[in-house]
Design a protein around this motif. Structure first.
Motif, PDB file in Angstrom:
ATOM      1  N   THR A  87     -23.304  -1.737  36.142  1.00 50.01           N
ATOM      2  CA  THR A  87     -22.867  -2.435  37.349  1.00 50.01           C
ATOM      3  C   THR A  87     -23.091  -1.500  38.530  1.00 50.01           C
ATOM      4  O   THR A  87     -22.706  -0.331  38.489  1.00 50.01           O
ATOM      5  CB  THR A  87     -21.372  -2.800  37.254  1.00 50.01           C
ATOM      6  N   GLY A  88     -23.740  -2.013  39.566  1.00 53.06           N
ATOM      7  CA  GLY A  88     -24.082  -1.169  40.715  1.00 53.06           C
ATOM      8  C   GLY A  88     -25.537  -0.761  40.736  1.00 53.06           C
ATOM      9  O   GLY A  88     -25.995  -0.157  41.709  1.00 53.06           O
ATOM     10  N   ASP A  89     -26.275  -1.088  39.670  1.00 53.16           N
ATOM     11  CA  ASP A  89     -27.727  -0.901  39.686  1.00 53.16           C
ATOM     12  C   ASP A  89     -28.337  -2.138  40.335  1.00 53.16           C
ATOM     13  O   ASP A  89     -28.284  -3.241  39.765  1.00 53.16           O
ATOM     14  CB  ASP A  89     -28.278  -0.727  38.264  1.00 53.16           C
ATOM     15  N   PHE A  90     -28.873  -1.969  41.537  1.00 51.05           N
ATOM     16  CA  PHE A  90     -29.317  -3.091  42.352  1.00 51.05           C
ATOM     17  C   PHE A  90     -30.838  -3.124  42.492  1.00 51.05           C
ATOM     18  O   PHE A  90     -31.521  -2.102  42.335  1.00 51.05           O
ATOM     19  CB  PHE A  90     -28.707  -3.018  43.752  1.00 51.05           C
ATOM     20  N   ASP A  91     -31.345  -4.301  42.861  1.00 46.53           N
ATOM     21  CA  ASP A  91     -32.741  -4.386  43.274  1.00 46.53           C
ATOM     22  C   ASP A  91     -32.852  -3.911  44.723  1.00 46.53           C
ATOM     23  O   ASP A  91     -31.851  -3.494  45.332  1.00 46.53           O
ATOM     24  CB  ASP A  91     -33.294  -5.808  43.094  1.00 46.53           C
ATOM     25  N   ALA A  92     -34.051  -3.970  45.283  1.00 47.41           N
ATOM     26  CA  ALA A  92     -34.270  -3.435  46.633  1.00 47.41           C
ATOM     27  C   ALA A  92     -33.502  -4.198  47.698  1.00 47.41           C
ATOM     28  O   ALA A  92     -33.281  -3.689  48.802  1.00 47.41           O
ATOM     29  CB  ALA A  92     -35.768  -3.452  46.950  1.00 47.41           C
ATOM     30  N   ASN A  93     -33.064  -5.423  47.351  1.00 51.12           N
ATOM     31  CA  ASN A  93     -32.324  -6.244  48.308  1.00 51.12           C
ATOM     32  C   ASN A  93     -30.818  -6.210  48.070  1.00 51.12           C
ATOM     33  O   ASN A  93     -30.072  -6.992  48.671  1.00 51.12           O
ATOM     34  CB  ASN A  93     -32.834  -7.691  48.246  1.00 51.12           C
ATOM     35  N   GLY A  94     -30.372  -5.316  47.202  1.00 51.13           N
ATOM     36  CA  GLY A  94     -28.941  -5.152  46.991  1.00 51.13           C
ATOM     37  C   GLY A  94     -28.320  -6.114  45.999  1.00 51.13           C
ATOM     38  O   GLY A  94     -27.102  -6.290  45.983  1.00 51.13           O
ATOM     39  N   HIS A  95     -29.139  -6.706  45.134  1.00 46.25           N
ATOM     40  CA  HIS A  95     -28.616  -7.628  44.133  1.00 46.25           C
ATOM     41  C   HIS A  95     -28.552  -6.952  42.767  1.00 46.25           C
ATOM     42  O   HIS A  95     -29.453  -6.201  42.396  1.00 46.25           O
ATOM     43  CB  HIS A  95     -29.501  -8.877  44.047  1.00 46.25           C
ATOM     44  N   GLN A  96     -27.486  -7.238  42.035  1.00 45.68           N
ATOM     45  CA  GLN A  96     -27.290  -6.649  40.716  1.00 45.68           C
ATOM     46  C   GLN A  96     -28.458  -6.980  39.794  1.00 45.68           C
ATOM     47  O   GLN A  96     -28.989  -8.080  39.782  1.00 45.68           O
ATOM     48  CB  GLN A  96     -25.985  -7.173  40.100  1.00 45.68           C
ATOM     49  N   LEU A  97     -28.856  -5.989  39.004  1.00 47.61           N
ATOM     50  CA  LEU A  97     -29.860  -6.184  37.973  1.00 47.61           C
ATOM     51  C   LEU A  97     -29.188  -6.605  36.666  1.00 47.61           C
ATOM     52  O   LEU A  97     -28.055  -6.206  36.387  1.00 47.61           O
ATOM     53  CB  LEU A  97     -30.666  -4.909  37.752  1.00 47.61           C
ATOM     54  N   ARG A  98     -29.896  -7.397  35.867  1.00 46.60           N
ATOM     55  CA  ARG A  98     -29.391  -7.872  34.572  1.00 46.60           C
ATOM     56  C   ARG A  98     -30.467  -7.662  33.511  1.00 46.60           C
ATOM     57  O   ARG A  98     -31.643  -7.484  33.828  1.00 46.60           O
ATOM     58  CB  ARG A  98     -29.013  -9.347  34.635  1.00 46.60           C
ATOM     59  N   PRO A  99     -30.093  -7.691  32.244  1.00 48.16           N
ATOM     60  CA  PRO A  99     -31.117  -7.598  31.193  1.00 48.16           C
ATOM     61  C   PRO A  99     -32.145  -8.720  31.335  1.00 48.16           C
ATOM     62  O   PRO A  99     -31.787  -9.865  31.665  1.00 48.16           O
ATOM     63  CB  PRO A  99     -30.306  -7.744  29.898  1.00 48.16           C
ATOM     64  N   HIS A 100     -33.403  -8.400  31.074  1.00 50.00           N
ATOM     65  CA  HIS A 100     -34.466  -9.408  31.138  1.00 50.00           C
ATOM     66  C   HIS A 100     -34.536 -10.101  29.780  1.00 50.00           C
ATOM     67  O   HIS A 100     -35.480  -9.950  29.004  1.00 50.00           O
ATOM     68  CB  HIS A 100     -35.800  -8.752  31.487  1.00 50.00           C
ATOM     69  N   ILE A 101     -33.502 -10.854  29.485  1.00 51.00           N
ATOM     70  CA  ILE A 101     -33.344 -11.545  28.217  1.00 51.00           C
ATOM     71  C   ILE A 101     -33.103 -13.023  28.509  1.00 51.00           C
ATOM     72  O   ILE A 101     -32.328 -13.357  29.415  1.00 51.00           O
ATOM     73  CB  ILE A 101     -32.151 -10.984  27.409  1.00 51.00           C
TER      74      ILE A 101
END
Length: 229
Positions: free
Chosen positions: A129-143
């Motif tokens: 939690t807190g790992d964001f994309d360049a636009n500040g959105h949370q990243l999730r597993p690519h599943i």
């Protein structure tokens, strides 16, 4: 021109490398309730649990190796145009040397933005939690979780429609829409079904050769059969 061999693989081929599958027993996946870690509802209910689960799966993946089943499929590229369509989220096919692999259900070693499904990043380490994309959105597993669409399905259908040979390896043919791919083969396309506990395949006109073996042994038989045709 090489004949096109299309192979649908499932958990059975990775199980021989030490990656467990939840569908063989009690609905648990590595001790977790599948609905808690593989659904959008589980993500919204307990994001930390989901992230921890996939972090552990990602670490486990680094400790296992491709098995003979993976390697023989890669070697078949010497004689055939091989396309792997896999329900597995590991990278064992790629590590074995297969060059054309389509993942229906996503990939453990990738993450994506929670706001932009097309923003996908390679990811080898833990995700928090807190790992964001360049636009500040949370990243999730690519599943692809239960209840989500399968973005790669249309591409998979096109590949299956062009198959000269179609093989099903290590999948229970219970998870849709992946299980329905076999219905897109032409009726005269030979089908090989490798599974130690094969089930009847409904609504199929093709000639099906059943090879009732575990994946690695069955793939060796498949190799010999294809070379004798």
């Amino acid at each position: 021109m090489k004949k096109k061999l299309v192979v649908l693989t499932g958990a059975g081929i990775s199980a021989e490398s030490g990656i467990k599958t939840f569908r063989d027993s009690d609905g648990l996946w590595e001790g977790y309730n599948v609905m808690d870690v593989a659904t959008p509802e589980g993500w919204h209910k307990n994001q930390e649990l989901v992230l921890d689960f996939y972090n552990k799966r990602r670490q486990q993946l680094k400790e296992v190796q491709p098995n003979p089943g993976h390697r023989i499929l890669a070697e078949l590229e010497q004689d055939f145009e091989v396309h792997i369509i896999t329900q597995n989220v590991d990278d064992l096919h790629e590590r074995a040397g297969s060059t054309q692999v389509l993942h229906l259900h996503g990939e453990l070693l990738k993450v994506r933005s929670t706001q932009n499904k097309n923003l996908i990043l390679d990811w080898q380490e833990d995700l928090f939690t807190g790992d964001f994309d360049a636009n500040g959105h949370q990243l999730r597993p690519h599943i692809v979780w239960f209840g989500e669409e399968v973005p790669a399905l249309e591409e998979a259908i096109k590949i299956v429609e062009e198959a000269d040979y179609f093989a099903v390896i290590g999948t229970s043919l219970q998870v849709y829409p992946a299980a329905g791919l076999i219905s897109y083969t032409y009726s005269d396309t030979p089908v090989f079904y490798i599974d130690p506990k094969p089930i009847a395949i409904p609504n199929i006109q093709n000639k099906v050769e059943i090879i009732p073996e575990i994946a690695s042994e069955g793939v060796a038989i498949l190799r010999d059969r294809l070379k004798s045709i």
